[in-house]
Scaffold this active site. Structure first.
Site, short mmCIF file in Angstrom:
data_model
loop_
_atom_site.label_atom_id
_atom_site.label_comp_id
_atom_site.label_asym_id
_atom_site.label_seq_id
_atom_site.Cartn_x
_atom_site.Cartn_y
_atom_site.Cartn_z
N ASP A 1 -10.03 -0.72 8.18
CA ASP A 1 -9.47 0.59 8.46
C ASP A 1 -8.70 0.49 9.77
O ASP A 1 -8.74 -0.54 10.45
CB ASP A 1 -10.57 1.66 8.56
CG ASP A 1 -10.07 3.04 8.14
OD1 ASP A 1 -10.33 3.44 7.00
OD2 ASP A 1 -9.40 3.69 8.97
N VAL B 1 -2.33 -2.06 7.10
CA VAL B 1 -1.63 -2.73 5.99
C VAL B 1 -0.12 -2.64 6.13
O VAL B 1 0.62 -3.28 5.38
CB VAL B 1 -2.07 -2.18 4.63
CG1 VAL B 1 -3.55 -2.41 4.39
CG2 VAL B 1 -1.70 -0.69 4.48
N ASN C 1 -7.04 0.42 -1.34
CA ASN C 1 -7.22 1.87 -1.24
C ASN C 1 -6.32 2.53 -0.21
O ASN C 1 -6.13 3.74 -0.24
CB ASN C 1 -8.69 2.18 -0.91
CG ASN C 1 -8.95 3.67 -0.76
OD1 ASN C 1 -8.82 4.42 -1.72
ND2 ASN C 1 -9.30 4.10 0.44
N TYR D 1 5.32 10.62 -1.26
CA TYR D 1 4.02 10.14 -1.75
C TYR D 1 4.07 9.84 -3.24
O TYR D 1 3.56 8.81 -3.71
CB TYR D 1 2.96 11.20 -1.45
CG TYR D 1 1.55 10.78 -1.77
CD1 TYR D 1 0.89 9.83 -1.00
CD2 TYR D 1 0.86 11.36 -2.84
CE1 TYR D 1 -0.41 9.45 -1.29
CE2 TYR D 1 -0.44 10.99 -3.12
CZ TYR D 1 -1.07 10.04 -2.35
OH TYR D 1 -2.37 9.68 -2.64
N LYS E 1 3.40 6.23 -5.03
CA LYS E 1 2.35 6.01 -6.01
C LYS E 1 2.92 5.58 -7.36
O LYS E 1 2.29 4.77 -8.07
CB LYS E 1 1.49 7.27 -6.16
CG LYS E 1 0.61 7.56 -4.95
CD LYS E 1 -0.36 6.42 -4.66
CE LYS E 1 -1.40 6.82 -3.63
NZ LYS E 1 -2.39 5.74 -3.35
#
Length: 263
Positions: free
Chosen positions: A51, A80, A106, A171, A175
């Protein structure tokens, strides 16, 4: 719409017995932590979670250790969106876990802004974490998994990869890209015996979402769902565990819908 309550928590069945698992963005009370916890319950021998929030990461590692004494648990700060962080994370996971059997991608970043008002920086920030971050992690992990000719990667997509919603263009585009990345990389990885699949949740109630979105909007979105409610984080984690397990041995490049996907 009648609200159907969540079922009782499903007992474990040892689906990941003896596996090692790396989960990104697993601090806090969202899908990542639920997935890490569920992997431990399902028999994972070792976990490494990452995280970008130091305090929350430490708390998550401590909680997982306390709840799952039979599972070796590690944590590492990693972003990331930074290639050096990704490489260091994957290298440490490989070393500490003795090779990674399962990667759960995730990490993601959202926000609300109309296209006409959106800056390049806002667009790129969401895409860089949510889509390109998933790509970076997948690329780094495949380089480790392919020589072993085994492994599973599970990506977290979203209903917005299919469904239109105002103020979510960045977003949704990210996705939808995760879904396309899953399909294409899944075909490439299959020849090495590696499975890449994704889950597409709709609305999932957890602490961070409740803090970042108006209650009226969350209730309105939940009312559209087939059960008249948002998903519990562990319900999405269950799908991730299934995709990581041998029960999904013939699934390649698939995105499993974890909602009714209605407009």
């Amino acid at each position: 719409m009648i609200t159907v309550p969540p079922p009782p928590y499903v007992p474990a069945h040892g689906l990941l017995r003896g596996r090692s698992v790396l989960v990104t963005a697993a601090a806090g009370g969202g899908i990542g932590f639920a997935a890490a916890s569920r992997c431990a319950e399902e028999g994972a021998r070792a976990l490494l979670i990452s995280d970008i929030h130091p305090r929350r990461l430490d708390e998550a590692v401590a909680a997982l250790k306390a709840q799952h004494a039979g599972c070796e648990v590690h944590g590492r700060l990693a972003n990331v969106a930074v290639e050096a962080d990704v490489q260091a994370l994957v290298d440490e996971a490989e070393e500490r876990l003795g090779g990674v059997d399962v990667l759960i991608n995730n990490a993601g970043l959202g926000g609300s802004k109309r296209v006409v008002d959106m800056t390049d920086e806002e667009w790129h920030k969401v895409l860089d974490v949510t889509l390109t971050g998933t790509f970076r992690m997948t690329r780094a992990m495949l380089r480790k998994m392919q020589p072993r000719r085994r492994g599973a990667i599970v990506n977290n997509a979203s209903v917005l990869g299919w469904r239109a919603q105002q103020e979510q263009a960045h977003y949704a585009a990210a996705k939808a890209g995760v879904m396309a990345l899953t399909r294409c990389s899944g075909l490439e990885a299959a020849e090495y015996g590696i499975r890449i699949n994704a889950v597409s949740p709709s609305i999932v109630f957890h602490e961070h979402l409740r803090k970042s979105a108006p209650e009226a909007l969350l209730n309105e979105l939940a009312s559209r769902e087939a059960f008249g409610r948002g998903a519990e984080a562990w319900e999405i984690a269950n799908v991730m565990v299934f995709l990581a397990s041998d029960y999904a041995s013939y699934l390649v490049g698939e995105t499993i819908s974890a909602s009714s996907q209605r407009a």
